[in-house]
Design a protein around this motif. Structure first.
Motif, PDB file in Angstrom:
ATOM      1  N   TYR A 162      -6.181   1.038  -6.053  1.00 30.26           N
ATOM      2  CA  TYR A 162      -5.090   1.590  -6.843  1.00 30.26           C
ATOM      3  C   TYR A 162      -4.640   0.726  -8.003  1.00 30.26           C
ATOM      4  N   GLN A 163      -5.261  -0.257  -8.145  1.00 25.54           N
ATOM      5  CA  GLN A 163      -4.934  -1.431  -9.449  1.00 25.54           C
ATOM      6  C   GLN A 163      -6.139  -2.179  -9.726  1.00 25.54           C
ATOM      7  N   ILE A 172     -19.026   2.006 -11.489  1.00 29.39           N
ATOM      8  CA  ILE A 172     -17.491   2.181 -11.133  1.00 29.39           C
ATOM      9  C   ILE A 172     -16.948   3.497 -11.612  1.00 29.39           C
ATOM     10  N   LEU A 173     -15.770   4.023 -10.731  1.00 24.77           N
ATOM     11  CA  LEU A 173     -15.570   5.293 -11.145  1.00 24.77           C
ATOM     12  C   LEU A 173     -13.944   5.137 -11.316  1.00 24.77           C
ATOM     13  N   ILE A 174     -13.299   5.405 -12.506  1.00 23.88           N
ATOM     14  CA  ILE A 174     -11.853   5.301 -12.917  1.00 23.88           C
ATOM     15  C   ILE A 174     -11.317   6.859 -12.886  1.00 23.88           C
ATOM     16  N   VAL A 175     -10.320   6.899 -12.205  1.00 23.31           N
ATOM     17  CA  VAL A 175      -9.661   8.249 -12.020  1.00 23.31           C
ATOM     18  C   VAL A 175      -8.290   8.245 -12.749  1.00 23.31           C
ATOM     19  N   GLY A 176      -7.973   8.743 -13.685  1.00 24.74           N
ATOM     20  CA  GLY A 176      -6.627   8.951 -14.641  1.00 24.74           C
ATOM     21  C   GLY A 176      -7.080   9.202 -16.064  1.00 24.74           C
ATOM     22  N   GLY A 177      -5.875   9.549 -16.614  1.00 19.19           N
ATOM     23  CA  GLY A 177      -5.955   9.750 -18.053  1.00 19.19           C
ATOM     24  C   GLY A 177      -4.745   8.953 -18.773  1.00 19.19           C
ATOM     25  N   GLY A 178      -4.033   8.034 -18.171  1.00 24.26           N
ATOM     26  CA  GLY A 178      -3.029   7.281 -18.695  1.00 24.26           C
ATOM     27  C   GLY A 178      -3.358   6.008 -19.342  1.00 24.26           C
ATOM     28  N   ASP A 179      -2.267   5.158 -19.664  1.00 24.62           N
ATOM     29  CA  ASP A 179      -2.599   3.630 -20.168  1.00 24.62           C
ATOM     30  C   ASP A 179      -3.489   3.064 -19.406  1.00 24.62           C
ATOM     31  N   ALA A 180      -3.077   2.987 -18.058  1.00 23.35           N
ATOM     32  CA  ALA A 180      -3.746   1.977 -17.165  1.00 23.35           C
ATOM     33  C   ALA A 180      -5.079   2.521 -16.806  1.00 23.35           C
ATOM     34  N   ALA A 181      -5.683   3.835 -17.111  1.00 21.20           N
ATOM     35  CA  ALA A 181      -7.008   4.074 -16.665  1.00 21.20           C
ATOM     36  C   ALA A 181      -7.794   3.784 -17.878  1.00 21.20           C
ATOM     37  N   ILE A 182      -7.189   3.934 -19.061  1.00 27.94           N
ATOM     38  CA  ILE A 182      -7.904   3.583 -20.395  1.00 27.94           C
ATOM     39  C   ILE A 182      -8.261   2.078 -20.523  1.00 27.94           C
ATOM     40  N   HIS A 183      -7.137   1.389 -20.100  1.00 25.63           N
ATOM     41  CA  HIS A 183      -7.226  -0.009 -20.345  1.00 25.63           C
ATOM     42  C   HIS A 183      -8.516  -0.572 -19.378  1.00 25.63           C
ATOM     43  N   ALA A 184      -8.230   0.016 -18.162  1.00 26.94           N
ATOM     44  CA  ALA A 184      -9.045  -0.359 -17.185  1.00 26.94           C
ATOM     45  C   ALA A 184     -10.694  -0.112 -17.473  1.00 26.94           C
ATOM     46  N   ALA A 191       0.990  -1.290   0.030  1.00 34.27           N
ATOM     47  CA  ALA A 191       0.032  -0.049  -0.069  1.00 34.27           C
ATOM     48  C   ALA A 191       0.971   1.476   0.043  1.00 34.27           C
ATOM     49  N   GLU A 192       2.013   1.187   0.607  1.00 32.94           N
ATOM     50  CA  GLU A 192       2.838   2.419   0.831  1.00 32.94           C
ATOM     51  C   GLU A 192       3.581   2.688  -0.705  1.00 32.94           C
ATOM     52  N   ASP A 193       3.591   1.735  -1.493  1.00 31.16           N
ATOM     53  CA  ASP A 193       4.120   1.959  -2.956  1.00 31.16           C
ATOM     54  C   ASP A 193       3.120   2.760  -3.552  1.00 31.16           C
ATOM     55  N   LEU A 194       1.938   2.804  -3.515  1.00 30.37           N
ATOM     56  CA  LEU A 194       0.956   3.455  -4.011  1.00 30.37           C
ATOM     57  C   LEU A 194       0.480   4.832  -3.562  1.00 30.37           C
ATOM     58  N   SER A 195       1.282   5.131  -2.311  1.00 23.56           N
ATOM     59  CA  SER A 195       1.109   6.223  -1.676  1.00 23.56           C
ATOM     60  C   SER A 195       1.031   7.773  -2.557  1.00 23.56           C
ATOM     61  N   SER A 196       1.993   7.553  -3.602  1.00 16.28           N
ATOM     62  CA  SER A 196       2.312   8.555  -4.435  1.00 16.28           C
ATOM     63  C   SER A 196       1.173   8.625  -5.409  1.00 16.28           C
ATOM     64  N   SER A 197       0.192   7.963  -5.604  1.00 14.45           N
ATOM     65  CA  SER A 197      -0.786   7.991  -6.310  1.00 14.45           C
ATOM     66  C   SER A 197      -1.955   8.597  -5.486  1.00 14.45           C
ATOM     67  N   ARG A 198      -2.125   8.677  -4.484  1.00 14.68           N
ATOM     68  CA  ARG A 198      -3.258   9.092  -3.645  1.00 14.68           C
ATOM     69  C   ARG A 198      -3.634  10.615  -3.862  1.00 14.68           C
ATOM     70  N   LEU A 199      -4.997  10.593  -3.765  1.00 17.12           N
ATOM     71  CA  LEU A 199      -5.399  12.108  -4.048  1.00 17.12           C
ATOM     72  C   LEU A 199      -5.763  12.823  -2.853  1.00 17.12           C
ATOM     73  N   HIS A 203     -17.514   1.234  -6.585  1.00 22.81           N
ATOM     74  CA  HIS A 203     -16.024   1.045  -6.679  1.00 22.81           C
ATOM     75  C   HIS A 203     -15.427   2.245  -7.321  1.00 22.81           C
ATOM     76  N   VAL A 204     -14.167   2.469  -6.834  1.00 26.74           N
ATOM     77  CA  VAL A 204     -13.249   3.481  -7.146  1.00 26.74           C
ATOM     78  C   VAL A 204     -12.044   3.118  -7.650  1.00 26.74           C
ATOM     79  N   PHE A 205     -11.442   3.144  -8.613  1.00 30.85           N
ATOM     80  CA  PHE A 205      -9.964   2.757  -9.162  1.00 30.85           C
ATOM     81  C   PHE A 205      -9.321   4.217  -9.438  1.00 30.85           C
ATOM     82  N   ILE A 206      -8.173   4.470  -8.612  1.00 30.25           N
ATOM     83  CA  ILE A 206      -7.450   5.651  -8.739  1.00 30.25           C
ATOM     84  C   ILE A 206      -6.272   5.000  -9.482  1.00 30.25           C
ATOM     85  N   LEU A 207      -6.140   5.313 -10.964  1.00 29.79           N
ATOM     86  CA  LEU A 207      -4.950   4.636 -11.734  1.00 29.79           C
ATOM     87  C   LEU A 207      -4.136   5.794 -12.207  1.00 29.79           C
TER      88      LEU A 207
END
Length: 618
Positions: A492-493, A505-517, A472-480, A589-593
């Motif tokens: 976060y994944q 479902i809400l997905i937050v992001g604009g990169g490849d991971a968010a689009i694929h999800a 979980a700490e690895d993902l702290s930089s992605s927290r809002l 569900h919320v995915f912060i990607l």
């Protein structure tokens, strides 16, 4: 006899080395003279601070000619250092530092060279109190300088408020308003966040400024840079994609306050010292205003008949979109040359580059070598002393050394520079004239050189980085950093899209991971998928991803909320800010990607400090 033979051998060796030495001197002088002649083609001279060499003290050691990051600004002629390509100088001042006898001092360009530049103090303040200019608009090149100025300018504003005891409690009045969300504006915004200032950033176009309009894989920085709140980039060379990955991460911060589509039309300073910034549809008030607009402004047009045709363009972003085309590129700078080479490497393109002068005189050395190779191989046809006369639907008319020619043509790109916003600056009261533009660039260059030298002398060690104990700490930089983010439904994944059925479902992001999800979840189990994105257009990733998400939106499989940020998360809903308007939607569900690849490019301040401490102990 043996003594005579030894003497002859020694004399022969001495003559051999002397011959090679003087031959090298002769070749070096010849290259310097050629460079000097080339430099005369761009006769305006140095644009800002530049070296002055006192030949009385110069000892001809040539050290100064080897340290300049911009290439052959200086050269040796007749055993003395001389300026041969003054127009390339942007004031690093490393040559002055390197001179062992102090024969080089840094001086300003003539007042006529600074006449079209805004007058600035050492704190980046204009002639209007508390109105500041940073970045390229202030006359100093390099993205790293823009970032440094953004950081320092906010520090100056805060110090000024503190010293004067400025009351910052007036409702609806910002501490500082940043105009422009390019490198300088983003750095200033992050520094304002770091100082917990009440701020807002306005941007006319898209986040990233001019960088977002660069061609793919364009190298934008070649030396280390430090972003407020994020530390230093690990890489010494950064491409457009590296920076856009970072912009995307910043874009999704809950405390990054930016409004795009805001073209500032006027700035007025009231008698109480408070500024009113007027855009096309809003007004904002602030104690201080920072202009980070860039200098290119509106692309300069040629005034040629047919220039208004749809096939005539002024920026190239994706060269690989154009294949099997007949293309004309107009211009002689780095942008024109890079565009011509990029287009020439696409399948079936026939590229012609036209330039009004007799030869290229102001492009980087690596571009000069690459375009020469393209000319030799026939990939690019370059026509010097040539001007476009008319653009037609299926052809272009050009004048080549006084003779008219008509070439079949599908597309035209014009790289004639841009018109800086000088009229706007004069309208709001900014004065113009010569000033010191390179103080901070010099300091940064000195620091970078000292660091490089120190690291070269130290034994190489592996930095000790303490790895987090929990994933979980690895993902702290992605927290809002928003209310409700600790709820179990926030992830976060995405590990398995198939296990989610009939969910909001809400997905937050604009990169490849968010689009694929988003695409994957929309194709499984009748899910209702919403993609929240702080920008207006998806800037990153392969075209294929953009096509996928646009198709999903068009087929109503995914709802995309642009210029949207998440304000809070509840047990059964999420509260959003969509273009300044609050909205609440049901949610399971919320995915912060937010892509984490940009985070990996940084050395955190803690890690950087740890590395320095480890080296000190060593």
């Amino acid at each position: 006899m043996d003594t005579l033979i030894a003497f002859i051998v020694a004399a022969a060796l001495t003559l051999f080395f002397l011959r090679n030495y003087f031959k090298g001197i002769k070749e070096r002088d010849a290259k310097a003279r050629a460079a000097a002649e080339k430099g005369k083609l761009f006769s305006e001279g140095p644009k800002a601070q530049h070296p002055h060499i006192d030949n009385t003290y110069c000892i001809g050691c040539a050290t100064c000619t080897t340290v300049c990051p911009e290439g052959d600004v200086l050269a040796m002629l007749g055993g003395k250092a001389v300026i041969v390509n003054g127009y390339k100088c942007i004031g690093h001042s490393l040559c002055a530092d390197a001179c062992p006898v102090g024969a080089i001092t840094m001086v300003m360009a003539s007042p006529s060279m600074g006449a079209d530049m805004p007058t600035l103090t050492g704190e980046f303040e204009t002639t209007v109190p508390n109105l500041f200019i940073i970045g390229e608009l202030g006359g100093l090149a390099l993205i790293k300088n823009a970032i440094n100025q953004g950081r320092e300018c906010i520090d100056n504003v805060l110090d000024r408020f503190t010293a004067k005891g400025t009351a910052r409690t007036i409702p609806d009045v910002y501490d500082v308003l940043v105009i422009g969300a390019g490198p300088a504006g983003i750095a200033a915004s992050l520094r304002a966040i770091q100082h917990k200032m009440k701020y807002l950033t306005l941007e006319r176009d898209e986040i990233g400024g001019t960088v977002a309009k660069y061609p793919r894989q364009k190298l934008v920085m070649t030396s280390p840079v430090e972003f407020p709140m994020y530390g230093k980039f690990k890489k010494t060379e950064l491409s457009k994609e590296n920076l856009l990955a970072f912009w995307d991460k910043v874009l999704h911060r809950a405390d990054f306050k930016v409004r795009t589509g805001q073209k500032v039309e006027d700035i007025k300073r009231g008698e109480d010292g408070i500024f009113t910034v007027i855009s096309q549809d809003s007004q904002y008030r602030a104690h201080a205003v920072i202009l980070a607009l860039g200098r290119t402004g509106t692309p300069r047009k040629l005034g040629v008949p047919g220039e208004d045709l749809p096939k005539v363009m002024y920026r190239l972003i994706e060269a690989d979109h154009y294949i099997n085309k007949k293309i004309l590129v107009v211009g002689g700078g780095d942008s024109a040359v890079e565009a011509a080479m990029g287009l020439a490497h696409q399948i079936g393109n026939k590229v012609t580059l036209v330039y009004r002068s007799a030869q290229f005189s102001r492009i980087k050395e690596r571009n000069s070598q690459r375009i020469a190779e393209c000319m030799k191989s026939g990939k690019v046809e370059v026509l010097f002393n040539t001007n476009p006369v008319e653009f037609k639907e299926q052809s272009v008319v050009i004048e080549v050394q006084g003779q008219t020619r008509e070439l079949p043509n599908d597309y035209v790109w014009i790289f004639a520079g841009g018109t800086p916003p000088n009229d706007f600056l004069k309208k709001i009261g900014v004065g113009f004239g010569a000033r010191d533009m390179t103080k901070h660039a010099s300091e940064e260059a000195k620091t970078a050189a000292a660091t490089k030298e120190a690291m070269a002398q130290k034994p190489k060690i592996q930095p000790v980085v303490v790895q987090p104990a929990a994933p979980a700490e690895d993902l702290s930089s992605s927290r809002l950093g928003i209310p409700g983010e600790e709820l179990p439904k926030v992830c976060y994944q995405l590990d398995d899209a198939a296990k989610y059925e009939d969910k909001d479902i809400l997905i937050v992001g604009g990169g490849d991971a968010a689009i694929h999800a988003a695409v994957a979840l929309s194709h499984t189990g009748r899910n209702r998928v919403t993609l929240s994105y702080r920008g207006e257009r998806f800037q990153r990733g392969p075209d294929r991803n953009r096509q996928l998400i646009e198709t999903a939106e068009r087929e109503k499989m995914v709802r995309i909320l642009r210029q949207c940020s998440v304000a809070a998360i509840t047990l059964d809903s999420v509260i959003l800010d969509v273009k300044g308007n609050p909205a609440e939607i049901p949610n399971d569900h919320v995915f912060i990607l937010i892509d984490s690849d940009s985070t990996a490019e940084f050395l955190s301040e803690a890690a950087d400090s740890g590395l320095r401490a480890a080296e000190t102990v060593r």
